[in-house]
Design a protein around this motif. Structure first.
Motif, mmCIF file in Angstrom:
data_model
loop_
_atom_site.group_PDB
_atom_site.id
_atom_site.type_symbol
_atom_site.label_atom_id
_atom_site.label_comp_id
_atom_site.label_asym_id
_atom_site.label_seq_id
_atom_site.Cartn_x
_atom_site.Cartn_y
_atom_site.Cartn_z
ATOM 1 N N GLU B 5 113.700 9.134 71.961
ATOM 2 C CA GLU B 5 113.823 9.178 70.505
ATOM 3 C C GLU B 5 112.878 10.221 69.929
ATOM 4 O OE1 GLU B 5 112.911 5.209 69.218
ATOM 5 O OE2 GLU B 5 114.672 4.347 70.217
ATOM 6 N N LEU B 6 113.409 10.977 68.963
ATOM 7 C CA LEU B 6 112.571 11.917 68.219
ATOM 8 C C LEU B 6 112.301 11.277 66.855
ATOM 9 C CD1 LEU B 6 114.694 15.146 68.927
ATOM 10 C CD2 LEU B 6 112.779 14.256 70.269
ATOM 11 N N TRP B 7 111.036 11.088 66.558
ATOM 12 C CA TRP B 7 110.693 10.442 65.283
ATOM 13 C C TRP B 7 110.186 11.488 64.290
ATOM 14 C CZ3 TRP B 7 107.935 5.038 65.460
ATOM 15 C CH2 TRP B 7 108.758 4.139 66.176
ATOM 16 N N VAL B 8 110.584 11.278 63.039
ATOM 17 C CA VAL B 8 110.158 12.178 61.975
ATOM 18 C C VAL B 8 109.508 11.352 60.864
ATOM 19 C CG1 VAL B 8 110.921 13.886 60.276
ATOM 20 C CG2 VAL B 8 112.113 13.700 62.494
ATOM 21 N N VAL B 9 108.280 11.658 60.535
ATOM 22 C CA VAL B 9 107.637 10.972 59.402
ATOM 23 C C VAL B 9 108.149 11.627 58.122
ATOM 24 C CG1 VAL B 9 105.472 10.394 58.237
ATOM 25 C CG2 VAL B 9 105.574 10.423 60.743
ATOM 26 N N VAL B 10 108.802 10.837 57.293
ATOM 27 C CA VAL B 10 109.394 11.364 56.066
ATOM 28 C C VAL B 10 108.367 11.302 54.937
ATOM 29 C CG1 VAL B 10 111.226 11.055 54.351
ATOM 30 C CG2 VAL B 10 111.707 10.665 56.793
ATOM 31 N N GLU B 11 108.059 12.474 54.399
ATOM 32 C CA GLU B 11 107.118 12.527 53.282
ATOM 33 C C GLU B 11 107.918 12.548 51.984
ATOM 34 O OE1 GLU B 11 104.224 15.644 53.682
ATOM 35 O OE2 GLU B 11 103.683 15.540 51.561
ATOM 36 N N SER B 21 110.496 17.637 55.434
ATOM 37 C CA SER B 21 110.923 16.455 56.185
ATOM 38 C C SER B 21 112.417 16.547 56.497
ATOM 39 C CB SER B 21 110.655 15.175 55.379
ATOM 40 O OG SER B 21 109.286 15.029 55.115
ATOM 41 N N LEU B 22 113.199 17.002 55.518
ATOM 42 C CA LEU B 22 114.647 17.151 55.736
ATOM 43 C C LEU B 22 114.921 18.257 56.749
ATOM 44 C CD1 LEU B 22 115.834 16.828 52.020
ATOM 45 C CD2 LEU B 22 115.724 15.041 53.767
ATOM 46 N N GLU B 23 114.111 19.313 56.693
ATOM 47 C CA GLU B 23 114.274 20.415 57.645
ATOM 48 C C GLU B 23 113.991 19.936 59.073
ATOM 49 O OE1 GLU B 23 112.644 23.454 54.199
ATOM 50 O OE2 GLU B 23 111.449 23.214 56.025
ATOM 51 N N ILE B 24 112.966 19.114 59.235
ATOM 52 C CA ILE B 24 112.640 18.607 60.581
ATOM 53 C C ILE B 24 113.736 17.657 61.063
ATOM 54 C CG2 ILE B 24 110.918 17.473 62.040
ATOM 55 C CD1 ILE B 24 108.850 18.040 59.843
ATOM 56 N N LEU B 25 114.275 16.851 60.140
ATOM 57 C CA LEU B 25 115.381 15.963 60.520
ATOM 58 C C LEU B 25 116.558 16.792 61.027
ATOM 59 C CD1 LEU B 25 115.287 13.410 57.554
ATOM 60 C CD2 LEU B 25 115.007 12.821 59.972
ATOM 61 N N GLY B 26 116.846 17.884 60.310
ATOM 62 C CA GLY B 26 117.953 18.758 60.695
ATOM 63 C C GLY B 26 117.753 19.353 62.079
ATOM 64 N N LYS B 27 116.561 19.872 62.307
ATOM 65 C CA LYS B 27 116.248 20.478 63.608
ATOM 66 C C LYS B 27 116.286 19.419 64.722
ATOM 67 C CE LYS B 27 114.864 23.692 66.440
ATOM 68 N NZ LYS B 27 115.770 24.811 66.764
ATOM 69 N N SER B 28 115.732 18.249 64.425
ATOM 70 C CA SER B 28 115.708 17.166 65.428
ATOM 71 C C SER B 28 117.122 16.759 65.800
ATOM 72 C CB SER B 28 114.946 15.949 64.885
ATOM 73 O OG SER B 28 113.638 16.314 64.545
ATOM 74 N N ALA B 29 118.001 16.702 64.785
ATOM 75 C CA ALA B 29 119.389 16.302 65.045
ATOM 76 C C ALA B 29 120.064 17.292 65.988
ATOM 77 C CB ALA B 29 120.157 16.201 63.729
ATOM 78 N N VAL B 30 119.767 18.585 65.789
ATOM 79 C CA VAL B 30 120.343 19.613 66.664
ATOM 80 C C VAL B 30 119.844 19.431 68.100
ATOM 81 C CG1 VAL B 30 120.386 22.098 67.150
ATOM 82 C CG2 VAL B 30 120.658 21.285 64.790
ATOM 83 N N ILE B 31 118.530 19.213 68.241
ATOM 84 C CA ILE B 31 117.955 19.026 69.584
ATOM 85 C C ILE B 31 118.524 17.754 70.226
ATOM 86 C CG2 ILE B 31 115.823 18.559 70.882
ATOM 87 C CD1 ILE B 31 114.340 20.196 68.721
ATOM 88 N N ALA B 32 118.600 16.691 69.428
ATOM 89 C CA ALA B 32 119.039 15.394 69.946
ATOM 90 C C ALA B 32 120.482 15.471 70.475
ATOM 91 C CB ALA B 32 118.927 14.328 68.862
ATOM 92 N N LYS B 33 121.323 16.170 69.735
ATOM 93 C CA LYS B 33 122.747 16.249 70.049
ATOM 94 C C LYS B 33 122.983 16.814 71.456
ATOM 95 C CE LYS B 33 127.013 17.685 67.820
ATOM 96 N NZ LYS B 33 127.610 18.611 66.862
ATOM 97 N N SER B 34 122.186 17.814 71.817
ATOM 98 C CA SER B 34 122.428 18.460 73.098
ATOM 99 C C SER B 34 121.624 17.834 74.239
ATOM 100 C CB SER B 34 122.097 19.954 72.982
ATOM 101 O OG SER B 34 120.751 20.098 72.593
ATOM 102 N N SER B 35 120.862 16.798 73.950
ATOM 103 C CA SER B 35 119.974 16.289 74.993
ATOM 104 C C SER B 35 120.064 14.777 75.216
ATOM 105 C CB SER B 35 118.523 16.651 74.642
ATOM 106 O OG SER B 35 118.178 16.064 73.409
ATOM 107 N N GLY B 36 120.924 14.122 74.458
ATOM 108 C CA GLY B 36 121.040 12.676 74.627
ATOM 109 C C GLY B 36 119.910 11.874 73.989
ATOM 110 N N TYR B 37 119.185 12.515 73.095
ATOM 111 C CA TYR B 37 118.153 11.809 72.337
ATOM 112 C C TYR B 37 118.736 11.319 71.017
ATOM 113 C CZ TYR B 37 114.129 13.056 75.250
ATOM 114 O OH TYR B 37 113.225 13.152 76.268
ATOM 115 N N SER B 38 117.982 10.446 70.338
ATOM 116 C CA SER B 38 118.392 10.059 68.992
ATOM 117 C C SER B 38 117.244 10.363 68.033
ATOM 118 C CB SER B 38 118.736 8.572 68.944
ATOM 119 O OG SER B 38 117.567 7.805 69.133
ATOM 120 N N VAL B 39 117.576 10.399 66.728
ATOM 121 C CA VAL B 39 116.583 10.751 65.711
ATOM 122 C C VAL B 39 116.282 9.541 64.829
ATOM 123 C CG1 VAL B 39 116.084 12.261 63.745
ATOM 124 C CG2 VAL B 39 117.441 13.129 65.681
ATOM 125 N N THR B 40 114.992 9.265 64.676
ATOM 126 C CA THR B 40 114.571 8.169 63.804
ATOM 127 C C THR B 40 113.703 8.723 62.681
ATOM 128 O OG1 THR B 40 114.566 6.578 65.631
ATOM 129 C CG2 THR B 40 113.257 5.992 63.706
#
Lengths: 263, 324
Positions: B5-11, B21-40
């Motif tokens: 899981e990739l966690w993002v602290v939302v400010e 925070s939204l930018e990090i969520l976006g980037k995390s979603a891209v990474i997660a999609k190709s690697s089998g991770y999820s974003v929290t």
């Protein structure tokens, strides 16, 4: 006021640092060094607090023996004491073991109301060390401060927040990081410099004196690793020079700005 | 067991989520999609429902809401405590935070308490073949990017530079919402805020046209403001001028300030240190005025004018006002 301890880093000037791709380490040996500007600001804030409230200003730095002379510059600015934390084992440290070494030394010095540091160093610009030191010492932290006052046993600090600033109050001891340029640092005093060089005895503490095992310091104690260094090549720009006198140049600039305004 | 899981602290500021925070969520979603991770996304306090929904729409598969009135305002003591408790029981692989004043205040202490590695101001994040996050971090004013990993400790932590990654919005995205009420009745906030002053300043990462002034502008910075008004531009400043207090530090451009993405940037009286030029790298057209023909700034410019900015600025103003 009790002791004011100022954490100081000696940094190389960015333009003359060389990277060694083989070791993935920086070669700072040919670089001209200086006390990190934000740390100089912190020293000045400490000296002003002492002038008003008494106490001792103690400079603390981790690094190789060559840092000695820079700490002496700080003594010539007016600091009462300076301690260099130096040991081969301390080399190659990321911020985690650096904070550990500094906080161990701070505890050894003891009897403090305030720990000061610059907001960040000019080389790595991480700005995370003050929070880590505060955590190891289990004291509150106030980062990005522009003013520190000691009133009625309490510290009143003005700090930067998004879009403005806050005034906060806390009872000592506390860790405060200060913004570069918050106050103008004084120049080293000539008489004090003579004393700093010839009369003053700078303490050097190593891992034995700090009672720190080899594996928790330096590269071994680090939790992050630099895998590689990549040179960032600037994007190709047109580099069209606009010639002429001030009139002609301004006309062309005005045109360019108008054209671009319509896009 | 460490979770993928990739966690993002939302400010957030009330119901407004920080762009970073939204930018990090976006980037995390891209990474997660190709690697089998999820974003929290981790949201703290008692926000309106829309905030949590938006965290999902901007990329989170799940939101953990740390619900407590005392968490509506950032506090180092409280935030570090509740995040430490949550992270040390949930064991995510990574934790990302915006490199804002609050984010940077939080990250150092939290990383130390978690006994994990921390990287700062990431401008690049990727996952290598072993599932290790590689954070690209500018060093020495941005002439070098160091690739930093945290191999032995978890979570892998980094702050992320605002304005670096793109937001991704998906109106129809669904996600899980988990509410946790943290136990903080005994936790004291050792730092008491007694006064707060906010001057609503412009977010320069969103600026279409920017004029940046440096030391070479001369004594009268009001002319820069005037020129900005005439060209409908925003104003930025170099670090030396911010240090002098001539223009608020909120408007600083460069490594420790904004990275501009303007279509046009006019750079006045700036010699072009690496600390500065990293902040104009992503601009469309860069136009520069500096007195020294050999200035580094011209290597980063499309149009270059060698001249005294304090002479050229008033002349350009006159032209634009149509006086000549």
């Amino acid at each position: 006021m009790r002791n004011i301890i100022v954490c100081v880093k000696v940094v190389p000037k960015a333009e003359n640092v060389i990277f060694d791709p083989a070791t993935k380490r920086l070669d700072r040996s040919k670089a001209e060094n200086q006390i990190n500007d934000a740390d100089k600001t912190a020293i000045e804030i400490a000296l002003r607090l002492r002038e008003k409230n008494g106490g001792k200003v103690i400079l603390l730095s981790m690094g190789p023996p060559l840092f000695e002379n820079y700490l002496k510059l700080g003594v010539a600015m007016g600091a009462d004491d300076a301690i260099l934390l130096s040991d081969r084992n301390f080399g190659g440290a990321d911020t985690y073991p650096t904070a550990l070494v500094l906080s161990t030394a701070i505890t050894k010095i003891g009897d403090y109301d305030l720990i000061l540091a610059g907001e960040e160093s000019s080389d790595a610009a991480l700005g995370q060390l003050p929070g880590q030191i505060a955590e190891f010492l289990d004291i509150p932290q106030v980062l990005f401060a522009s003013s520190v006052k000691f009133e009625g046993g309490k510290l009143r600090v003005r700090r930067r927040i998004k879009g403005g600033h806050e005034t906060v109050e806390t009872s000592g001891p506390v860790m405060v990081s200060v913004e570069m340029g918050a106050v103008q640092p004084r120049f080293p005093n000539f008489e004090k410099m003579k004393w700093a060089v010839s009369g003053f005895h700078l303490k050097i503490w190593n891992s034995t004196e700090l009672n720190l095992r080899e594996e928790v310091t330096g590269l071994k104690g680090s939790l992050t690793l630099v895998k590689g260094l990549i040179e960032i090549t600037p994007s190709k720009r047109k580099r069209v020079f606009i010639d002429g006198n001030v009139e002609e140049k301004s006309s062309r600039l005005a045109e360019l700005l108008k054209e671009r305004s319509l896009e | 067991m460490i979770k993928k899981e990739l966690w993002v602290v939302v400010e957030r500021d009330g119901s407004e989520i920080e762009d970073v925070s939204l930018e990090i969520l976006g980037k995390s979603a891209v990474i997660a999609k190709s690697s089998g991770y999820s974003v929290t996304g981790i949201v703290l306090g008692t926000p309106e429902d829309g905030v949590v929904r938006d965290v999902i729409r901007y990329g989170a598969d799940r939101v953990i809401l740390l619900k407590h009135e005392r968490l509506n305002q950032y506090s180092n003591d409280l935030y570090v405590k509740v995040l430490y408790d949550l992270i040390s029981s949930e064991l995510p692989a990574a934790l990302l935070v915006g490199a804002t004043y609050y984010g940077r205040d939080l990250a150092g202490r939290l990383a130390a308490r978690l006994r994990t590695g921390l990287t700062a101001n990431a401008i690049n994040i990727k996952m290598d073949e072993k599932g290790l996050l590689v954070f690209g971090v500018p060093a020495y004013g941005g002439k070098i990017m160091a690739e930093i990993v945290c191999e032995t400790a978890r979570p892998q932590m980094s702050t992320v530079r605002p304005g670096t990654f793109s937001k991704v919005f998906d109106q129809g995205k669904k996600g899980k919402i988990v509410e946790v009420v943290p136990e903080i009745s005994k936790v004291q906030d050792r730092v008491k805020v007694i006064d707060r002053k906010i001057n609503k300043s412009k977010d320069l990462t969103k600026s279409e046209k920017t004029i940046v002034g440096g030391n070479g502008v001369g004594g009268d910075f009001s002319l820069v403001w005037k020129l900005a008004e005439l060209t409908h531009s925003d104003v930025g400043v170099t670090r030396p001028l911010a240090d002098k207090g001539i223009v608020p530090r909120e408007l600083q451009v460069g490594t420790t300030g904004y990275s501009l993405k303007s279509k046009v940037a006019l750079i006045l009286g700036v010699s072009g240190s690496e600390h500065f030029t990293s902040g104009i790298r992503d601009c469309g057209t860069v136009i520069s005025v500096d007195i020294d023909k050999g200035s580094e700034i011209f290597n980063h410019s499309d149009y270059c004018v060698v001249g005294d900015a304090s002479e050229i600025i008033p002349a350009v103003i006159k032209k634009l006002e149509g006086k000549i």
